[in-house]
Design a protein around this motif. Structure first.
Motif, PDB file in Angstrom:
ATOM      1  N   UNK A  58       0.714  -1.200  -0.156  1.00 18.06           N
ATOM      2  CA  UNK A  58      -0.175   0.134   0.078  1.00 18.06           C
ATOM      3  C   UNK A  58       0.882   1.172   0.199  1.00 18.06           C
ATOM      4  N   UNK A  59       0.326   2.124  -0.668  1.00 15.37           N
ATOM      5  CA  UNK A  59       0.989   3.761  -0.674  1.00 15.37           C
ATOM      6  C   UNK A  59       0.150   4.784  -0.338  1.00 15.37           C
TER       7      UNK A  59
ATOM      8  N   UNK B 158      -3.566   3.906  -1.300  1.00 22.91           N
ATOM      9  CA  UNK B 158      -4.038   3.158  -2.327  1.00 22.91           C
ATOM     10  C   UNK B 158      -3.332   1.585  -2.407  1.00 22.91           C
ATOM     11  N   UNK B 159      -3.856   0.547  -2.680  1.00 21.93           N
ATOM     12  CA  UNK B 159      -3.310  -0.760  -2.838  1.00 21.93           C
ATOM     13  C   UNK B 159      -2.758  -0.563  -4.297  1.00 21.93           C
TER      14      UNK B 159
ATOM     15  N   UNK C 169      -6.184  -0.835  -6.563  1.00 16.05           N
ATOM     16  CA  UNK C 169      -7.380  -0.439  -5.869  1.00 16.05           C
ATOM     17  C   UNK C 169      -7.241   0.712  -4.948  1.00 16.05           C
ATOM     18  N   UNK C 170      -8.303   1.521  -4.685  1.00 12.02           N
ATOM     19  CA  UNK C 170      -8.342   2.368  -3.858  1.00 12.02           C
ATOM     20  C   UNK C 170      -8.333   1.672  -2.281  1.00 12.02           C
TER      21      UNK C 170
ATOM     22  N   UNK D 269     -16.186  -9.885  -5.824  1.00 16.30           N
ATOM     23  CA  UNK D 269     -16.219 -11.319  -6.497  1.00 16.30           C
ATOM     24  C   UNK D 269     -15.136 -11.256  -7.743  1.00 16.30           C
ATOM     25  N   UNK D 270     -15.157 -10.346  -8.765  1.00 15.64           N
ATOM     26  CA  UNK D 270     -14.254 -10.677  -9.895  1.00 15.64           C
ATOM     27  C   UNK D 270     -13.707  -9.208 -10.425  1.00 15.64           C
ATOM     28  N   UNK D 271     -12.542  -9.341 -10.454  1.00 12.87           N
ATOM     29  CA  UNK D 271     -11.816  -7.965 -10.790  1.00 12.87           C
ATOM     30  C   UNK D 271     -11.856  -7.678 -12.203  1.00 12.87           C
TER      31      UNK D 271
END
Length: 449
Positions: free
Chosen positions: A50-51, A58-59, A65-66, A232-234
């Motif tokens: 994470x940054x 953010x991940x 992702x946020x 569920x699904x990216x």
């Protein structure tokens, strides 16, 4: 005396400075949570990176992702509370046996914090949680010492990717929304908040009618305040598999000034085992699960979203009430001195203060009771079928006047329904024939007989 006061001030400041220096010296990690720019979690072979960015955390790995900034600040707060003084050192130079005792032979959980422009790393390796006192054991990489740290620091580091991910569905404030469109099972309802009518939401399609503001705000607030139940699904390959193509149910909202929807959520099939519905945002690819009760808020048709009040007035602004029966008329009005007086029968003038005084409490109770009546059913729009419902020659016509309004709020009372479940009324506010509780006749007659 001034010199003595100055001495005490310097003494207090010196004491504070020493306390701060002592507190800083006992920190296991020589920085504050706000200094951390990157956080890396390793857990049983998995890695989460994470940054910190200007707009929040953010991940970066294993997905982009946020992140949930509150969750990040929480873990950093616990970890940076760790101390290095004698009270918190369990063993200066532990043997293998002691490391095994602390659960640090083959540790499965470690946190690396990187600070400053150089991203200087500090790695805390966690062992087992102690049986008492709410602490856990840990080693700072590069040092042999075993420390006692807060068990909460270990617990936060041991969380899943879902925990650290931002689970917000909508980020819009309900009071900034001025358009809402709901499609449920292919039935569309569109509502708008006219600029000149503050707080007065309107249904503009498929009918033109006043909308229930509370219900609209409740819908928008629910989607803002609720969280994604599960990701569920990216990168979904087949939206049909989730009931998301073609889209049968969706909610769109517009922030004031936006020409296109600010947010749109598509809602698909129900997952019976996980007790939720598949969903995705129009502007994002990933599919997630929302709680079952969220879809229940979306109305089946426009009538369900219509305002159920029969009249809309502000009690303190009412200055005249007119009740017309077939053979007589009663008018009461408020004087400049805020007294209520009877104008009819009697032809008195409230400006002069003449006329019989009318009980203020009766007016107050009447207005309160009238506002409590709600529409049971919408029968017809406009003046359609007025004669059919006994409204061409109403049994009672009620007119309520407000300060600043040129026209009154109008209510005409007609005949009782064939089923006996209410009385037909035409209301100017709704411009509709509606069915309400027949007790309204008694409320009017008891106040203005």
């Amino acid at each position: 005396m001034a010199g003595l006061a100055g001495y005490f001030y310097l003494d207090v400041e010196t004491t504070k400075k020493k306390e701060i220096e002592k507190e800083e010296a006992t920190r296991l990690l020589p920085f504050k949570p706000s200094d951390v720019l990157e956080l890396e979690l390793k857990k049983e072979g998995s890695l989460l990176l994470l940054q910190r960015w200007e707009d929040g955390w953010r991940i970066e790995k294993p997905i982009k992702a946020k992140a949930d900034s509150k969750a990040l600040e929480k873990i950093l707060g616990y970890i940076t509370q760790s101390r290095n003084d004698a009270e918190y050192v369990m063993d200066e130079n532990p043997t293998q046996e002691r490391l095994a005792e602390f659960g640090l032979i083959n540790p499965q959980l470690e946190v690396t914090l990187r600070v400053g422009r150089e991203l200087t790393p500090y790695t805390l390796i966690f062992g087992e949680r102690a049986p008492t006192k709410g602490v856990a054991f840990a080693i700072l990489k590069g040092s042999p010492k075993v420390y006692r740290v807060l068990a909460d620091a270990r617990a936060e580091a041991d969380q899943s990717l879902y925990y650290f991910r931002d689970k917000t569905i909508f980020r819009t404030e309900p009071n900034m929304v001025d358009k809402v469109e709901i499609v449920k099972d292919n039935k569309k309802i569109k509502c708008e908040l006219p600029m000149e009518e503050k707080g007065k939401w309107e249904i503009v399609s498929p009918v033109k009618a006043r909308a229930d503001m509370i219900k609209i705000i409740e819908i928008v607030s629910k989607f803002k305040d609720s969280e994604v139940k599960e990701f569920i699904d990216e990168e979904p390959k087949d939206l049909k598999a989730y009931g998301l193509y073609p889209v049968k149910t969706k909610l769109s909202i517009w922030l004031s000034g936006d020409e296109t929807p600010t947010e749109t959520i598509f809602i698909g099939d129900r997952d019976k085992k996980k007790r939720g519905y598949f969903a995705k945002l129009e502007k994002k690819d990933n599919i997630f699960l929302i709680e079952e009760n969220m879809i229940d808020l979306l109305p089946e048709d426009a009538e369900e979203l219509r305002e159920r009040s029969i009249l809309f007035f502000e009690e303190e602004k009412v200055n005249k009430i007119q009740v017309k029966y077939p053979e007589r008329e009663i008018i009461v009005a408020k004087t400049p001195e805020f007294e209520w007086k009877i104008l009819k029968p009697g032809e008195s003038d409230p400006e002069t203060g003449s006329g019989q005084v009318f009980d203020f409490n009766i007016v107050k109770e009447f207005l309160k009771n009238i506002r409590e009546f709600k529409i049971k059913e919408f029968i017809s729009e406009g003046h359609e079928g007025i004669k059919t419902y006994g409204l061409d020659r109403p049994a009672i016509k009620l007119l309520i006047w407000e300060d600043g309004n040129k026209t009154p709020h109008e209510l005409n009372i007609g005949s009782i329904s064939g089923k006996g479940d209410g009385i037909y009324v035409w209301t100017g506010e709704q411009d509709s024939v509606v069915l309400i509780d027949e007790k309204i006749k008694g409320v009017i007659k008891e106040s203005f007989i």
